[in-house]
Design a protein around this motif. Structure first.
Motif, PDB file in Angstrom:
ATOM      1  N   GLY A 262      -3.338  -3.602 -12.218  1.00  0.00           N
ATOM      2  CA  GLY A 262      -2.147  -3.254 -12.987  1.00  0.00           C
ATOM      3  C   GLY A 262      -1.119  -2.575 -12.104  1.00  0.00           C
ATOM      4  O   GLY A 262      -1.216  -2.596 -10.880  1.00  0.00           O
ATOM      5  N   ASP A 263      -0.128  -1.941 -12.747  1.00  0.00           N
ATOM      6  CA  ASP A 263       0.915  -1.271 -11.967  1.00  0.00           C
ATOM      7  C   ASP A 263       1.076   0.202 -12.326  1.00  0.00           C
ATOM      8  O   ASP A 263       1.801   0.927 -11.669  1.00  0.00           O
ATOM      9  CB  ASP A 263       2.253  -1.999 -12.106  1.00  0.00           C
ATOM     10  N   GLY A 264       0.390   0.658 -13.375  1.00  0.00           N
ATOM     11  CA  GLY A 264       0.453   2.069 -13.752  1.00  0.00           C
ATOM     12  C   GLY A 264       1.848   2.589 -14.025  1.00  0.00           C
ATOM     13  O   GLY A 264       2.078   3.788 -13.972  1.00  0.00           O
ATOM     14  N   GLY A 265       2.800   1.694 -14.307  1.00  0.00           N
ATOM     15  CA  GLY A 265       4.175   2.123 -14.562  1.00  0.00           C
ATOM     16  C   GLY A 265       4.968   2.420 -13.305  1.00  0.00           C
ATOM     17  O   GLY A 265       6.114   2.845 -13.387  1.00  0.00           O
ATOM     18  N   ASP A 266       4.391   2.178 -12.136  1.00  0.00           N
ATOM     19  CA  ASP A 266       5.073   2.427 -10.867  1.00  0.00           C
ATOM     20  C   ASP A 266       6.077   1.294 -10.616  1.00  0.00           C
ATOM     21  O   ASP A 266       5.699   0.142 -10.410  1.00  0.00           O
ATOM     22  CB  ASP A 266       4.039   2.501  -9.733  1.00  0.00           C
ATOM     23  N   GLU A 267       7.368   1.617 -10.629  1.00  0.00           N
ATOM     24  CA  GLU A 267       8.411   0.596 -10.528  1.00  0.00           C
ATOM     25  C   GLU A 267       8.385  -0.147  -9.200  1.00  0.00           C
ATOM     26  O   GLU A 267       8.587  -1.366  -9.163  1.00  0.00           O
ATOM     27  CB  GLU A 267       9.800   1.218 -10.748  1.00  0.00           C
ATOM     28  N   THR A 268       8.128   0.541  -8.112  1.00  0.00           N
ATOM     29  CA  THR A 268       8.073  -0.122  -6.806  1.00  0.00           C
ATOM     30  C   THR A 268       6.925  -1.119  -6.760  1.00  0.00           C
ATOM     31  O   THR A 268       7.073  -2.236  -6.254  1.00  0.00           O
ATOM     32  CB  THR A 268       7.938   0.919  -5.680  1.00  0.00           C
ATOM     33  N   LEU A 269       5.774  -0.722  -7.305  1.00  0.00           N
ATOM     34  CA  LEU A 269       4.630  -1.632  -7.368  1.00  0.00           C
ATOM     35  C   LEU A 269       4.930  -2.802  -8.296  1.00  0.00           C
ATOM     36  O   LEU A 269       4.605  -3.951  -7.977  1.00  0.00           O
ATOM     37  CB  LEU A 269       3.376  -0.874  -7.827  1.00  0.00           C
ATOM     38  N   GLN A 270       5.574  -2.541  -9.430  1.00  0.00           N
ATOM     39  CA  GLN A 270       5.945  -3.615 -10.352  1.00  0.00           C
ATOM     40  C   GLN A 270       6.811  -4.659  -9.650  1.00  0.00           C
ATOM     41  O   GLN A 270       6.598  -5.859  -9.801  1.00  0.00           O
ATOM     42  CB  GLN A 270       6.722  -3.059 -11.550  1.00  0.00           C
ATOM     43  N   ARG A 271       7.782  -4.192  -8.890  1.00  0.00           N
ATOM     44  CA  ARG A 271       8.686  -5.111  -8.179  1.00  0.00           C
ATOM     45  C   ARG A 271       7.926  -5.933  -7.150  1.00  0.00           C
ATOM     46  O   ARG A 271       8.130  -7.147  -7.036  1.00  0.00           O
ATOM     47  CB  ARG A 271       9.823  -4.344  -7.531  1.00  0.00           C
ATOM     48  N   ALA A 272       7.051  -5.291  -6.398  1.00  0.00           N
ATOM     49  CA  ALA A 272       6.272  -6.015  -5.389  1.00  0.00           C
ATOM     50  C   ALA A 272       5.384  -7.067  -6.048  1.00  0.00           C
ATOM     51  O   ALA A 272       5.275  -8.204  -5.556  1.00  0.00           O
ATOM     52  CB  ALA A 272       5.430  -5.040  -4.569  1.00  0.00           C
ATOM     53  N   ILE A 273       4.774  -6.716  -7.163  1.00  0.00           N
ATOM     54  CA  ILE A 273       3.909  -7.659  -7.885  1.00  0.00           C
ATOM     55  C   ILE A 273       4.724  -8.852  -8.386  1.00  0.00           C
ATOM     56  O   ILE A 273       4.294 -10.000  -8.272  1.00  0.00           O
ATOM     57  CB  ILE A 273       3.184  -6.953  -9.054  1.00  0.00           C
ATOM     58  N   ARG A 274       5.903  -8.595  -8.930  1.00  0.00           N
ATOM     59  CA  ARG A 274       6.712  -9.691  -9.469  1.00  0.00           C
ATOM     60  C   ARG A 274       7.276 -10.583  -8.375  1.00  0.00           C
ATOM     61  O   ARG A 274       7.368 -11.808  -8.555  1.00  0.00           O
ATOM     62  CB  ARG A 274       7.839  -9.154 -10.359  1.00  0.00           C
ATOM     63  N   VAL A 275       7.674 -10.015  -7.246  1.00  0.00           N
ATOM     64  CA  VAL A 275       8.142 -10.851  -6.127  1.00  0.00           C
ATOM     65  C   VAL A 275       7.016 -11.783  -5.699  1.00  0.00           C
ATOM     66  O   VAL A 275       7.212 -12.993  -5.544  1.00  0.00           O
ATOM     67  CB  VAL A 275       8.617  -9.982  -4.937  1.00  0.00           C
ATOM     68  N   HIS A 276       5.836 -11.231  -5.529  1.00  0.00           N
ATOM     69  CA  HIS A 276       4.664 -12.002  -5.118  1.00  0.00           C
ATOM     70  C   HIS A 276       4.309 -13.046  -6.185  1.00  0.00           C
ATOM     71  O   HIS A 276       4.089 -14.221  -5.878  1.00  0.00           O
ATOM     72  CB  HIS A 276       3.496 -11.035  -4.895  1.00  0.00           C
ATOM     73  N   GLY A 277       4.269 -12.626  -7.437  1.00  0.00           N
ATOM     74  CA  GLY A 277       3.909 -13.524  -8.523  1.00  0.00           C
ATOM     75  C   GLY A 277       4.896 -14.661  -8.698  1.00  0.00           C
ATOM     76  O   GLY A 277       4.505 -15.816  -8.878  1.00  0.00           O
ATOM     77  N   ASN A 278       6.180 -14.341  -8.643  1.00  0.00           N
ATOM     78  CA  ASN A 278       7.193 -15.375  -8.812  1.00  0.00           C
ATOM     79  C   ASN A 278       7.115 -16.391  -7.677  1.00  0.00           C
ATOM     80  O   ASN A 278       7.246 -17.595  -7.899  1.00  0.00           O
ATOM     81  CB  ASN A 278       8.587 -14.742  -8.896  1.00  0.00           C
ATOM     82  N   PHE A 279       6.872 -15.920  -6.469  1.00  0.00           N
ATOM     83  CA  PHE A 279       6.690 -16.809  -5.325  1.00  0.00           C
ATOM     84  C   PHE A 279       5.508 -17.736  -5.592  1.00  0.00           C
ATOM     85  O   PHE A 279       5.609 -18.955  -5.426  1.00  0.00           O
ATOM     86  CB  PHE A 279       6.444 -15.965  -4.066  1.00  0.00           C
ATOM     87  N   ALA A 280       4.395 -17.158  -6.039  1.00  0.00           N
ATOM     88  CA  ALA A 280       3.181 -17.939  -6.305  1.00  0.00           C
ATOM     89  C   ALA A 280       3.382 -18.931  -7.450  1.00  0.00           C
ATOM     90  O   ALA A 280       2.732 -19.977  -7.487  1.00  0.00           O
ATOM     91  CB  ALA A 280       2.015 -17.004  -6.625  1.00  0.00           C
ATOM     92  N   GLU A 281       4.265 -18.625  -8.379  1.00  0.00           N
ATOM     93  CA  GLU A 281       4.503 -19.491  -9.522  1.00  0.00           C
ATOM     94  C   GLU A 281       5.358 -20.711  -9.170  1.00  0.00           C
ATOM     95  O   GLU A 281       5.150 -21.792  -9.723  1.00  0.00           O
ATOM     96  CB  GLU A 281       5.195 -18.704 -10.642  1.00  0.00           C
ATOM     97  N   PHE A 282       6.311 -20.553  -8.284  1.00  0.00           N
ATOM     98  CA  PHE A 282       7.258 -21.623  -8.005  1.00  0.00           C
ATOM     99  C   PHE A 282       7.023 -22.380  -6.699  1.00  0.00           C
ATOM    100  O   PHE A 282       7.197 -23.591  -6.650  1.00  0.00           O
ATOM    101  CB  PHE A 282       8.703 -21.073  -7.997  1.00  0.00           C
ATOM    102  N   VAL A 283       6.683 -21.679  -5.637  1.00  0.00           N
ATOM    103  CA  VAL A 283       6.643 -22.304  -4.316  1.00  0.00           C
ATOM    104  C   VAL A 283       5.615 -23.433  -4.197  1.00  0.00           C
ATOM    105  O   VAL A 283       5.948 -24.500  -3.676  1.00  0.00           O
ATOM    106  CB  VAL A 283       6.485 -21.246  -3.208  1.00  0.00           C
ATOM    107  N   PRO A 284       4.376 -23.273  -4.667  1.00  0.00           N
ATOM    108  CA  PRO A 284       3.429 -24.388  -4.506  1.00  0.00           C
ATOM    109  C   PRO A 284       3.910 -25.690  -5.158  1.00  0.00           C
ATOM    110  O   PRO A 284       3.785 -26.768  -4.559  1.00  0.00           O
ATOM    111  CB  PRO A 284       2.154 -23.876  -5.184  1.00  0.00           C
ATOM    112  N   PHE A 285       4.476 -25.604  -6.347  1.00  0.00           N
ATOM    113  CA  PHE A 285       4.975 -26.789  -7.028  1.00  0.00           C
ATOM    114  C   PHE A 285       6.114 -27.431  -6.230  1.00  0.00           C
ATOM    115  O   PHE A 285       6.171 -28.651  -6.065  1.00  0.00           O
ATOM    116  CB  PHE A 285       5.412 -26.424  -8.443  1.00  0.00           C
ATOM    117  N   CYS A 286       7.015 -26.594  -5.711  1.00  0.00           N
ATOM    118  CA  CYS A 286       8.121 -27.101  -4.896  1.00  0.00           C
ATOM    119  C   CYS A 286       7.593 -27.802  -3.642  1.00  0.00           C
ATOM    120  O   CYS A 286       8.061 -28.887  -3.295  1.00  0.00           O
ATOM    121  CB  CYS A 286       9.064 -25.964  -4.502  1.00  0.00           C
TER     122      CYS A 286
END
Length: 127
Positions: free
Chosen positions: A36-60
């Motif tokens: 999880g992220d425990g409400g830590d905004e910096t961790l949330q951002r890092a997780i979403r950057v990583h997740g969004n990359f993982a969601e789109f790049v392989p298909f592309c």
């Protein structure tokens, strides 16, 4: 015919993915959060950057590889690969900057959508 051009772009994207993964690990260590992220905004951002990359790049990448295998011109494969890299860099930077980075985030997603749709079209039409 094996996709050779896209392999070079996939290598760069793989390095980017590892860098984004390491950023998440570092932020988890800093925030002392194993899950999880425990409400830590910096961790949330890092997780979403990583997740969004993982969601789109392989298909592309798969679609760009199909386009190359179906005979799309090499220049179009280079354009698709280059735009994808620039778009993902822009998106990652934009998310890490919060509201100040919304323009980068927006153009990163627009670029990614252009690659996604453009590669799909090239995969079907070919050369």
């Amino acid at each position: 015919m094996a996709p050779k051009i896209v392999a070079s772009y996939a290598l760069v994207l793989a390095v980017m993915f590892v860098v984004l993964t390491v950023r998440v690990v570092k932020q988890r260590y800093r925030a002392k959060m194993s899950l999880g992220d425990g409400g830590d905004e910096t961790l949330q951002r890092a997780i979403r950057v990583h997740g969004n990359f993982a969601e789109f790049v392989p298909f592309c990448v798969v679609l760009i590889a199909l386009a190359e295998m179906n005979g799309s011109p090499s220049w179009s494969i280079h354009v698709l690969g280059s735009v994808l890299i620039l778009a993902r860099l822009s998106h990652a930077y934009g998310i890490t900057q919060g509201m100040a980075g919304m323009t980068f985030r927006k153009y990163g997603m627009i670029g990614t959508f252009i690659v996604l749709l453009g590669a799909a079209l090239h995969a079907v039409i070919g050369g």
